[in-house]
Design a protein around this motif. Structure first.
Motif, mmCIF file in Angstrom:
data_model
loop_
_atom_site.group_PDB
_atom_site.id
_atom_site.type_symbol
_atom_site.label_atom_id
_atom_site.label_comp_id
_atom_site.label_asym_id
_atom_site.label_seq_id
_atom_site.Cartn_x
_atom_site.Cartn_y
_atom_site.Cartn_z
ATOM 1 N N ASN A 166 41.600 41.400 53.785
ATOM 2 C CA ASN A 166 43.113 41.735 53.805
ATOM 3 C C ASN A 166 43.423 41.505 51.948
ATOM 4 N N ILE A 167 42.890 41.015 51.485
ATOM 5 C CA ILE A 167 43.348 41.241 50.363
ATOM 6 C C ILE A 167 42.507 42.437 48.689
ATOM 7 N N ARG A 168 43.232 43.359 48.604
ATOM 8 C CA ARG A 168 43.042 44.225 47.393
ATOM 9 C C ARG A 168 42.615 44.637 46.910
ATOM 10 N N ASN A 169 43.346 43.671 45.661
ATOM 11 C CA ASN A 169 42.661 43.186 43.911
ATOM 12 C C ASN A 169 43.347 41.962 43.694
ATOM 13 N N MET A 170 43.068 41.377 42.610
ATOM 14 C CA MET A 170 43.253 40.439 42.181
ATOM 15 C C MET A 170 43.415 40.639 40.349
ATOM 16 N N TYR B 121 39.081 41.398 40.622
ATOM 17 C CA TYR B 121 38.872 41.421 41.852
ATOM 18 C C TYR B 121 38.924 43.163 42.440
ATOM 19 N N LEU B 122 38.037 43.629 43.270
ATOM 20 C CA LEU B 122 38.658 44.538 44.261
ATOM 21 C C LEU B 122 37.620 44.523 44.667
ATOM 22 N N ASP B 123 38.684 45.620 46.069
ATOM 23 C CA ASP B 123 37.840 45.599 47.607
ATOM 24 C C ASP B 123 38.375 47.129 47.609
ATOM 25 N N THR B 124 37.089 47.792 48.167
ATOM 26 C CA THR B 124 37.643 49.198 48.121
ATOM 27 C C THR B 124 37.634 49.470 49.345
ATOM 28 N N GLU B 125 37.290 48.991 50.302
ATOM 29 C CA GLU B 125 37.193 49.065 51.877
ATOM 30 C C GLU B 125 38.359 49.476 52.541
ATOM 31 N N SER B 126 38.826 49.733 53.777
ATOM 32 C CA SER B 126 39.763 51.093 54.390
ATOM 33 C C SER B 126 40.674 49.483 54.823
ATOM 34 N N ALA B 127 41.731 49.303 55.134
ATOM 35 C CA ALA B 127 43.205 49.071 55.413
ATOM 36 C C ALA B 127 42.960 48.697 57.278
ATOM 37 N N ASN B 128 42.368 50.082 57.153
ATOM 38 C CA ASN B 128 42.081 49.677 58.927
ATOM 39 C C ASN B 128 41.171 49.109 59.538
ATOM 40 N N LYS B 129 39.969 48.018 58.661
ATOM 41 C CA LYS B 129 39.265 47.344 59.569
ATOM 42 C C LYS B 129 40.320 45.926 59.434
ATOM 43 N N VAL B 130 41.122 45.710 58.527
ATOM 44 C CA VAL B 130 41.528 44.069 58.870
ATOM 45 C C VAL B 130 42.257 43.961 59.918
ATOM 46 N N LYS B 131 42.061 42.450 60.325
ATOM 47 C CA LYS B 131 43.156 42.462 61.964
ATOM 48 C C LYS B 131 43.699 41.241 61.562
ATOM 49 N N LEU B 132 45.329 41.479 61.822
ATOM 50 C CA LEU B 132 46.403 40.239 61.693
ATOM 51 C C LEU B 132 46.090 39.233 63.122
ATOM 52 N N PRO B 133 46.471 38.500 63.163
ATOM 53 C CA PRO B 133 46.640 37.352 64.408
ATOM 54 C C PRO B 133 47.772 37.604 64.294
ATOM 55 N N ALA B 134 47.705 37.548 65.642
ATOM 56 C CA ALA B 134 49.475 37.626 66.937
ATOM 57 C C ALA B 134 49.725 36.708 66.411
ATOM 58 N N MET C 211 33.184 41.207 45.150
ATOM 59 C CA MET C 211 32.932 39.555 44.798
ATOM 60 C C MET C 211 33.369 39.415 43.440
ATOM 61 N N LEU C 212 33.750 38.239 44.222
ATOM 62 C CA LEU C 212 34.198 36.927 42.640
ATOM 63 C C LEU C 212 33.415 36.677 42.094
ATOM 64 N N GLU C 213 33.879 36.888 40.842
ATOM 65 C CA GLU C 213 32.154 36.506 39.758
ATOM 66 C C GLU C 213 32.914 35.557 38.792
ATOM 67 N N LYS C 214 32.515 34.036 38.362
ATOM 68 C CA LYS C 214 32.739 33.369 37.469
ATOM 69 C C LYS C 214 33.166 34.012 36.018
ATOM 70 N N ASN C 215 31.787 34.936 36.113
ATOM 71 C CA ASN C 215 31.907 35.070 34.714
ATOM 72 C C ASN C 215 33.109 36.549 34.373
ATOM 73 N N LYS C 216 33.678 37.616 35.365
ATOM 74 C CA LYS C 216 34.537 37.608 34.743
ATOM 75 C C LYS C 216 35.563 37.380 34.632
ATOM 76 N N ILE C 217 36.049 35.939 35.607
ATOM 77 C CA ILE C 217 37.006 35.096 35.471
ATOM 78 C C ILE C 217 36.971 34.718 33.701
ATOM 79 N N GLU C 218 36.188 33.731 33.678
ATOM 80 C CA GLU C 218 36.231 33.634 32.467
ATOM 81 C C GLU C 218 37.173 35.022 30.786
ATOM 82 N N GLY C 219 35.917 36.168 31.258
ATOM 83 C CA GLY C 219 36.441 37.451 30.837
ATOM 84 C C GLY C 219 37.567 37.680 30.893
ATOM 85 N N ALA C 220 38.979 37.443 31.859
ATOM 86 C CA ALA C 220 39.910 37.909 31.712
ATOM 87 C C ALA C 220 41.568 37.188 31.484
#
Length: 425
Positions: free
Chosen positions: A220-224, A237-250, A1-10
């Motif tokens: 669909n975003i893995r990291n920032m 930001y970091l997302d560890t979920e599998s790419a198989n769950k991502v649904k791209l528009p046709a 999850m994107l948090e403001k305190n992490k952005i400030e630290g970065a």
């Protein structure tokens, strides 16, 4: 999850790294701060621009902006009137962020060489393009501009009523270009001359807009990361979920209309013109004789054999041509005084057959040779006539001769190799 305190630290970490490597040159220019992110699944799109609106402008006074505009008078070679017209237009709407105005006619004359285009691509920080000429720019500017994301022109409508708002929106904000070829993307969101609160606000706003507009959404975003040109990347930001769950528009495929017609410059060929202007020459793979496909050339066949293999007429023509060449060679031999074997010649003369024994001994050698040549040529003419009426000559016999020649050549090559090895030893 994107948090403001992490952005400030970065942001603090990136600014600290930039100060540690701060090398002030002759001109103290702002250094960019970029937002880098990786996607899980690459969408099937090319050159898609995602506009990103920032709460604080990233434009600064020393930033150079160039704009490409249409020609007012296409017949006149000079374009000074066009430049003057748009300068007056920008002055009227109080637009002072444009530094260079380049009409299309100037691109085709002053910047026609690749070297001049390279200099133009390095001269400015941002490029804008009028909506009426955006379709022409890829063909004129080429890969020198469109191979890099930072030199791709941004579309603006110079016919808009509120022109200042349109231009300021393009200059002050940023955009993310998805090429459809890689998983990593980069977008400029700030510079080091801004305050920390402004940088944090721009980063947070850019992250939220990208998560909504990227194909596949937030999943669909893995990291920032936040980084600068000379610093390492700091994660936010970091997302560890599998790419198989991502649904791209046709993606809708644009079918290009095609038109096929015959072409006179290529024998048995056709030309295909596509709706996008591409012209393709189609060569007919079938042979014109009977509409059959050309036979494949077997190993050991001499050159030109594919033209005579498919028909009896081709075989006859080849044999007749070979015999004519032999006749010519014999005539040349006779003229040069070469010996001709008497056993190879049979003279058929019905009127003078009884007087053959009474031939005078005083006849010259040249007269005998000429008679023999004439007799042999007459015999070959009879043989050609018989071949024309003979339908028993088949392609299989010709193939058999070719295979014999090929096997003989292969055996000769092997003998030559053995002899060379024996000589070396």
């Amino acid at each position: 999850m994107l948090e403001k305190n992490k952005i400030e630290g970065a942001v603090d970490a990136v600014l600290t790294l930039m100060k540690a490597k701060d090398d002030i040159g002759l001109v103290d220019l702002p250094k960019k701060i970029d937002l880098q992110f990786n996607i899980k699944r690459i969408p099937k799109i090319k050159h898609k621009n995602i506009p990103v609106e920032l709460p604080t402008s990233i434009h600064y006074d020393l930033r150079e902006v160039c704009i490409f505009v249409k020609d007012l008078n296409k017949k006149n070679r000079e374009y000074d009137a066009t430049v003057q017209h748009y300068e007056d237009l920008f002055r009227k709407h109080k637009i002072d962020s444009i530094n260079k105005i380049v009409p299309i006619k100037a691109l085709r004359t002053d910047y026609s060489l690749p070297s001049s285009k390279v200099q133009l691509a390095k001269a400015y920080d941002l490029y804008l393009g009028d909506s009426s000429v955006m379709g022409l720019l890829p063909g004129i500017l080429g890969k020198i501009f469109y191979a890099k994301k930072k030199t791709v022109p941004v579309k603006v409508d110079l016919d808009a009523k509120d022109l200042k708002t349109v231009v300021d929106k393009a200059v002050n904000n940023t955009r993310c270009t998805l090429q459809g070829t890689g998983s990593s993307c980069l977008v400029t969101v700030a510079h080091d001359k801004m305050k920390k609160e402004q940088i944090v606000g721009n980063v947070e706003a850019a992250c939220k807009q990208l998560m909504e507009q990227v194909p596949g959404g937030k999943s669909n975003i893995r990291n920032m990361y936040i980084k600068s040109t000379d610093t390492a990347s700091v994660p936010i930001y970091l997302d560890t979920e599998s790419a198989n769950k991502v649904k791209l528009p046709a993606v809708k495929e644009n079918k290009v209309a095609e038109f096929v017609d015959e072409i006179t410059t290529v024998e048995g060929g056709k030309v295909m013109v596509r709706g996008d202007g591409q012209v393709i020459v189609l060569k007919d793979k079938k042979n014109k004789q009977g509409g059959k496909e050309k036979p494949k050339k077997t190993q050991g066949e001499p050159e030109g054999s594919e033209n005579v293999e498919g028909s009896q007429e081709g075989l006859k023509v080849a044999q007749v041509a070979a015999e004519i060449m032999e006749d010519k060679n014999e005539e040349l031999d006779a003229a040069e005084g070469k010996d001709i074997d008497e056993n190879d010649v049979e003279v058929h003369d019905s009127d003078n057959s009884e007087d053959d024994d009474d031939v005078e001994k005083d006849d010259t050698v040249q007269t005998k040779r000429s008679k023999k040549v004439v007799a042999k040529s007459g015999k070959r003419q009879q043989k050609r006539k018989s071949l024309e009426g003979n339908d028993e000559v088949t392609v299989e016999k010709k193939k058999q001769k070719w295979t014999e020649v090929a096997t003989k050549r292969e055996s000769d090559k092997k003998l030559n190799k053995r002899s060379r090895k024996a000589r070396k030893t």
